[in-house]
Design an enzyme around this catalytic site. Structure first.
Site, PDB file in Angstrom:
ATOM      1  N   SER A   1      15.843 116.939 -35.569  1.00  0.00           N
ATOM      2  CA  SER A   1      16.993 117.755 -35.170  1.00  0.00           C
ATOM      3  C   SER A   1      16.884 118.041 -33.678  1.00  0.00           C
ATOM      4  CB  SER A   1      17.055 119.034 -36.009  1.00  0.00           C
ATOM      5  OG  SER A   1      18.231 119.759 -35.722  1.00  0.00           O
ATOM      6  N   THR A   2      16.808 119.307 -33.278  1.00  0.00           N
ATOM      7  CA  THR A   2      16.793 119.668 -31.860  1.00  0.00           C
ATOM      8  C   THR A   2      15.647 118.967 -31.121  1.00  0.00           C
ATOM      9  OG1 THR A   2      17.584 121.839 -32.541  1.00  0.00           O
ATOM     10  CG2 THR A   2      16.827 121.610 -30.266  1.00  0.00           C
TER      11      THR A   2
ATOM     12  N   HIS B   1      20.120 115.203 -36.971  1.00  0.00           N
ATOM     13  CA  HIS B   1      21.265 116.103 -36.906  1.00  0.00           C
ATOM     14  C   HIS B   1      22.034 115.825 -35.614  1.00  0.00           C
ATOM     15  CE1 HIS B   1      18.722 119.137 -39.436  1.00  0.00           C
ATOM     16  NE2 HIS B   1      19.200 118.153 -40.173  1.00  0.00           N
TER      17      HIS B   1
ATOM     18  N   MET C   1      15.031 122.476 -35.388  1.00  0.00           N
ATOM     19  CA  MET C   1      15.208 123.869 -35.730  1.00  0.00           C
ATOM     20  C   MET C   1      15.425 124.022 -37.235  1.00  0.00           C
ATOM     21  SD  MET C   1      18.261 126.290 -34.253  1.00  0.00           S
ATOM     22  CE  MET C   1      17.984 125.614 -32.618  1.00  0.00           C
TER      23      MET C   1
ATOM     24  N   ASP D   1      15.175 122.122 -42.636  1.00  0.00           N
ATOM     25  CA  ASP D   1      15.653 120.913 -43.307  1.00  0.00           C
ATOM     26  C   ASP D   1      14.563 119.847 -43.282  1.00  0.00           C
ATOM     27  OD1 ASP D   1      17.519 119.292 -44.631  1.00  0.00           O
ATOM     28  OD2 ASP D   1      18.226 118.420 -42.742  1.00  0.00           O
TER      29      ASP D   1
END
Length: 237
Positions: free
Chosen positions: A54-55, A80, A173, A176
């Site tokens: 993600s991030t 993401h 972050m 997940d």
């Protein structure tokens, strides 16, 4: 790292910490997409690598994928990212890597030497058809507030591939991917997590480690080497 890059990294981490402690409504889990049904005996000996990020993941994926040799088990990736960016992101990685990198398509066979990135509008699932691994896309509801969701990809790998799958969870972050990675471990998979020092945001790897779902914690710069070493090692019984 220069001062400006360090400042950006600190700002991202501060924003992540604020969001993780903010009261937000509960989100749905992977049950809304597919049931958990781990495969006790893999249908064949074909290895696969499944990756969640993600991030900070766009840069982490570049660092992870560029050292990979052209002959490598298939790689499925849930990052993401908004749907308008995933195709161009895959094309950029493809131009930098020895393996082929592409946006995943529904129903396409999963082939060695290729990495498949979930499109930003759909969950990416690994499925099995006539003993062949296939990409499946689903527009089922978001899981952990994300579509694509790492938990969905990881659960599908546990279901379809069992211990043939290798899990990798990178910077991001939230949580997940943690539960899905635990399901993979229970199915006999070997799992890697990026370490805190090399993460932009340590949330997703931290949650997977806390659940006991991770076998190795690695610096991002060593991750590709460690995954390749595991693939080359004798299979666990």
């Amino acid at each position: 790292m220069d001062n400006s890059a360090d400042d950006i990294r600190k700002r991202i981490r501060a924003a992540a910490a604020q969001q993780e402690h903010h009261d937000i409504p509960p989100s749905m889990n992977a049950d809304v997409v597919l049931p958990s049904n781990p495969r006790a005996v893999p249908p064949n000996s074909e290895r696969l690598i499944v990756v969640g990020a993600s991030t900070g993941g766009t840069e982490a994926l570049k660092i992870f994928l560029t050292p990979m040799p052209g002959v490598i088990p298939p790689i499925l990736i849930a990052q993401h990212m908004p749907e308008m960016f995933t195709k161009s992101f895959a094309a950029r990685l493809d131009s930098l890597c020895r393996i082929r990198v592409k946006e995943a398509e529904d129903g396409e066979p999963v082939l060695p030497g290729c990495a498949y990135i979930a499109p930003g509008h759909s969950h990416l699932l690994l499925t099995l058809q006539a003993n062949r691994y296939i990409c499946e896309l689903s527009q089922a509801p978001a899981v952990n507030r994300h579509r694509p969701s790492v938990d969905v990809l990881f659960r599908s790998a546990a279901n379809a591939a069992g211990r043939n799958a290798i899990g990798v969870i990178l910077t991001g972050m939230g949580k997940d991917g943690a539960q899905g990675m635990l399901e993979m471990k229970r199915a006999g998979c070997y799992n890697f997590a990026q370490d805190e020092a090399s993460c932009v945001v340590f949330g997703m790897p931290r949650e997977a480690i806390a659940l006991g779902a991770v076998d190795e914690v690695c610096h991002l710069g060593e991750m590709a080497h460690r995954v390749l070493a595991h693939i080359a090692s004798p299979r666990r019984s």
